[in-house]
Design an enzyme around this catalytic site. Structure first.
Site: not given
Length: 349
Positions: A82, A114, A238
């Site tokens: 991103e 992400c 994550h």
């Protein structure tokens, strides 16, 4: 569809770091309270000559070194991020050219907050598994930004990792047993065109966003494979901060021995699209034959990709061909808040 696996992997991190104390001190905040709340002690800072493209190139070159294949045999290159350097000019083309892949290949830059890196891995799995090409490469990398004074400033970091996917079993470092995704429209984190910094929903980024998707993604993967947390040697999730990661791991029944190598945020910060790829690369650096790895990414907006992976005995042959993620973490130089602002282009006239 043919079985596919990882045949090469590599990672890259900037050497610069800034401690939570330096950021907190600039804003008159309690550093110890922030560190306890986020489980983040310091984060990586890209230098003035580093961006997502340079990190992706270095990661890709290391992946090629471990794979030991001809780069011309790679049929696709995907870079998930991103923070692509250009709004119009593909990072994937830069990476491929720098690695000697071009011109006979397809490429694309991916975005899904992400989880763009793991989305790229799934695309590579499909292309290679369907025999459209021999090898494909996916990179997850970011140089994330947080607005000065915002909570994100303590975590938004830089780093990335690359994975080369192939279908020749004798070349597998690790085999994909399966993958599963869970996606909804959940506006927890966003940035519009021309805005310098993202906005987020604060506490809303937790239960209805991160935890809902990571936990459902994990449960869906386990149901698909007929497994529980006890069937895996390692896991990685994550990690927007260390607290979320630890909470998710424990809710799913994973122990410290299983999640410790995947957890990099306390020493690195949140590398966004690079977070799960870097955690997976660190696990592979420490894994041995037949170890089973459970992977769940998360991207705001929102979605999770999950993977079930088994390591092969070839891992011992390739780990030392390139610098490990742990060694990259150890190579660091601290900067103060003023230098951090300068390097990140946050001083605007």
């Amino acid at each position: 569809m043919k079985e596919v696996g990882i045949v090469g992997y590599g990672s890259d991190l900037p050497k610069y770091r800034i401690k939570a104390e330096d950021i907190a001190g600039a804003w008159g905040k309690d550093a110890q309270a922030i560190k306890r709340g986020l489980v983040v002690n310091e984060k990586s800072v890209p230098g003035p000559d580093e961006d997502t493209a340079t990190i992706a190139v270095q990661s890709a070159r290391r992946a090629l070194s471990r794979a030991g294949i001809n780069p011309k045999d790679i049929g696709a290159v995907y870079v998930g991020s991103e923070s692509h350097p250009y709004a119009v000019k593909p990072t994937s083309g830069i990476v491929a050219e720098a690695c000697g892949v071009s011109p006979d290949f397809t490429a694309a830059d991916l975005e899904f907050a992400c989880k763009a890196g793991t989305a790229g891995i799934q695309m590579c799995m499909g292309l290679v598994g369907s025999e459209m090409m021999e090898y494909a490469m996916a990179v997850g990398a970011d140089t994330a930004q947080g607005a000065p004074g915002d909570a994100l400033e303590y975590t938004a970091a830089a780093g990335g990792a690359a994975f080369i996917i192939g279908a020749k079993k004798e070349e597998f470092i690790a085999k994909f047993n399966g993958t599963y995704s869970y996606t909804t429209d959940t506006p927890d984190f966003w940035r519009r065109e021309h805005e310098h910094y993202p906005k987020h929903g604060g506490r809303f980024t937790g239960e209805p966003a991160y935890f809902k998707h990571v936990l459902n993604g994990a449960k869906g993967m386990m149901e698909k494979m007929g497994t529980t947390s006890k069937d895996y040697d390692y896991c990685v999730f994550h990690q927007p901060n260390g607290k979320f990661y630890l909470t998710a791991a424990k809710k799913l029944g994973f122990t410290e021995e299983q999640y410790k190598y995947g957890l990099l945020t306390p020493y690195l910060g949140n590398t966004y699209s690079g977070a799960v790829p870097l955690g997976l690369s660190n696990i592979l650096d420490h894994a041995k034959a037949d170890d089973r790895i459970f992977v769940v990414s998360y991207g705001s907006g929102a979605g999770s990709d999950a993977f079930d992976i088994t390591v092969t005995d070839r891992i011992s042959e390739v780990v030392d061909k390139e610098i490990t993620t742990e060694k990259l973490l150890e190579q660091k130089k601290y900067v103060d808040y003023a230098v951090y602002l300068k390097y990140r282009g946050k001083i605007r006239m």
